[in-house]
Design an enzyme around this catalytic site. Structure first.
Site, PDB file in Angstrom:
ATOM      1  N   LYS A  92     -19.434  -9.427  -5.998  1.00 57.47           N
ATOM      2  CA  LYS A  92     -19.311  -8.557  -4.807  1.00 57.47           C
ATOM      3  C   LYS A  92     -20.678  -8.225  -4.231  1.00 57.47           C
ATOM      4  O   LYS A  92     -20.964  -7.089  -3.865  1.00 57.47           O
ATOM      5  CB  LYS A  92     -18.492  -7.307  -5.138  1.00 57.47           C
ATOM      6  CG  LYS A  92     -17.113  -7.651  -5.678  1.00 57.47           C
ATOM      7  CD  LYS A  92     -16.249  -6.470  -5.973  1.00 57.47           C
ATOM      8  CE  LYS A  92     -14.868  -6.865  -6.460  1.00 57.47           C
ATOM      9  NZ  LYS A  92     -14.832  -7.364  -7.843  1.00 57.47           N
TER      10      LYS A  92
HETATM   11  O1  LIG Z   1      -9.448  -6.354  -5.265  1.00 54.81           O
HETATM   12  C1  LIG Z   1      -9.938  -6.686  -6.344  1.00 54.81           C
HETATM   13  C2  LIG Z   1     -11.058  -7.484  -6.429  1.00 54.81           C
HETATM   14  C3  LIG Z   1     -11.521  -7.871  -7.655  1.00 54.81           C
HETATM   15  N1  LIG Z   1     -10.895  -7.453  -8.781  1.00 54.81           N
HETATM   16  C4  LIG Z   1     -11.448  -7.942 -10.082  1.00 54.81           C
HETATM   17  O2  LIG Z   1     -10.488  -8.832 -10.668  1.00 54.81           O
HETATM   18  C5  LIG Z   1     -10.402  -8.594 -12.071  1.00 54.81           C
HETATM   19  C6  LIG Z   1      -9.012  -8.113 -12.403  1.00 54.81           C
HETATM   20  O3  LIG Z   1      -8.861  -7.975 -13.786  1.00 54.81           O
HETATM   21  P1  LIG Z   1      -7.394  -7.797 -14.456  1.00 54.81           P
HETATM   22  O4  LIG Z   1      -7.682  -7.453 -15.879  1.00 54.81           O
HETATM   23  O5  LIG Z   1      -6.690  -9.127 -14.318  1.00 54.81           O
HETATM   24  O6  LIG Z   1      -6.705  -6.711 -13.716  1.00 54.81           O
HETATM   25  C7  LIG Z   1     -11.514  -7.605 -12.419  1.00 54.81           C
HETATM   26  O7  LIG Z   1     -12.672  -8.333 -12.743  1.00 54.81           O
HETATM   27  C8  LIG Z   1     -11.744  -6.862 -11.116  1.00 54.81           C
HETATM   28  O8  LIG Z   1     -13.059  -6.398 -10.991  1.00 54.81           O
HETATM   29  C9  LIG Z   1      -9.779  -6.685  -8.701  1.00 54.81           C
HETATM   30  O9  LIG Z   1      -9.144  -6.325  -9.712  1.00 54.81           O
HETATM   31  N2  LIG Z   1      -9.330  -6.309  -7.477  1.00 54.81           N
END
Ligand SMILES: O=c1ccn([C@@H]2O[C@H](COP(=O)(O)O)[C@@H](O)[C@H]2O)c(=O)[nH]1
Length: 261
Positions: free
Chosen positions: A84
């Site tokens: 990001k």
């Molecule tokens: O809108 C967003 C953007 C990025 N993320 C990122 O994705 C993963 C989600 O992890 P999970 O364990 O599958 O929930 C994490 O690295 C976030 O920083 C997001 O969740 N939402």
């Protein structure tokens, strides 16, 4: 999901053990690597998304592990670094050199806050270093967002899409083989946006987190059956639980998730 090759599973690498000592972190990263190794060649799509924050939290030792991870899987996987990033052009160039040159990832997530020029530069650098395999995902509609004063930012998601499309068209002049290089983050809990005509007509690639630990509806994957865009669903905690559970459990979680694809 049997017949939409545009809908893709992505392995999210978010090593986050309860014990915060470096040894526990290292063990957690190595457990992720075991699954990644086991899967390489077995997955329909080999995409992974390491979350930079977890590596950065261990400073230079964490970054060395990230370098090791990318070097080990660079050939087998498309690696999207969830960072990001963004800034004014001189500083942004340094961020992009870090991602595409020093680390050697193929893709990145960026914020649109610094405007069109920053998106253009990210896309151009990605194309230059990585080629068609590259991906730049601009934050558009995230899984967590403001419900207060700052909600105007994401309420204007259509403008983010428009900007991304115009910049892509300008950079690639309709060269279709580079069409998927430009994308947006639209989380799976933002169904009104994910299934909007604007998204479908944009031909942008979509990175769609939120299913699994964040409780977005699993049916979204099936609903994407006829979606025209490339849609990448990352799963981190739903497979790896931060890297603390036994490998066998991670493998079982992955097998269960693969059934949706
Ligand atoms: O809108 C967003 C953007 C990025 N993320 C990122 O994705 C993963 C989600 O992890 P999970 O364990 O599958 O929930 C994490 O690295 C976030 O920083 C997001 O969740 N939402």
């Amino acid at each position: 999901m049997k017949n939409n090759h545009n809908v893709k599973l992505c392995l999210g690498v978010d090593p986050n053990p309860t014990n915060k000592d470096f040894e526990s972190f290292r063990e957690s990263v190595y457990k992720h690597m075991e699954i990644l190794e086991f899967c390489s060649g077995n997955l329909k799509d080999s995409i992974m998304k390491p979350q930079l924050a977890f590596f950065l939290s261990y400073g230079s030792k964490g970054l060395l592990l990230l370098e090791e991870l990318v070097a080990r899987f660079q050939k087998q996987y498309t690696i999207i670094l969830d960072a990001k990033f963004n800034d004014i052009s001189t500083s942004l160039k340094a961020y992009l050199d870090f991602v595409f040159h020093s680390i050697g990832a193929h893709g990145i997530t960026i914020s649109p806050f610094l405007g069109e020029k920053s998106i253009q530069m990210s896309i151009e650098e990605c194309a230059k270093h990585v080629g068609k395999k590259g991906r730049v995902y601009v934050l558009c509609a995230t899984s967590e967002s403001s419900t207060n004063h700052l909600s105007f930012i994401q309420d204007n998601w259509k403008k983010t899409l428009l900007a991304c499309c115009e910049i892509r068209n300008e950079v690639f002049q309709g060269e279709t083989s580079f069409q998927k290089l430009t994308g947006v983050v639209v989380a799976a809990n933002r169904e009104n946006i994910l299934f909007s005509n604007e998204i479908k007509e944009s031909h942008l690639s979509i990175l769609s987190p939120g299913i699994g630990a964040q409780n977005a509806d699993w049916n979204v994957i099936q609903k994407c059956k006829n979606h025209p865009n490339e849609i990448i669903f990352p799963f981190s905690r739903a497979i790896f639980s931060g890297g603390e559970i036994p490998i066998e459990q991670m493998n079982e979680n992955l097998i269960n998730i693969q059934k949706y694809f």
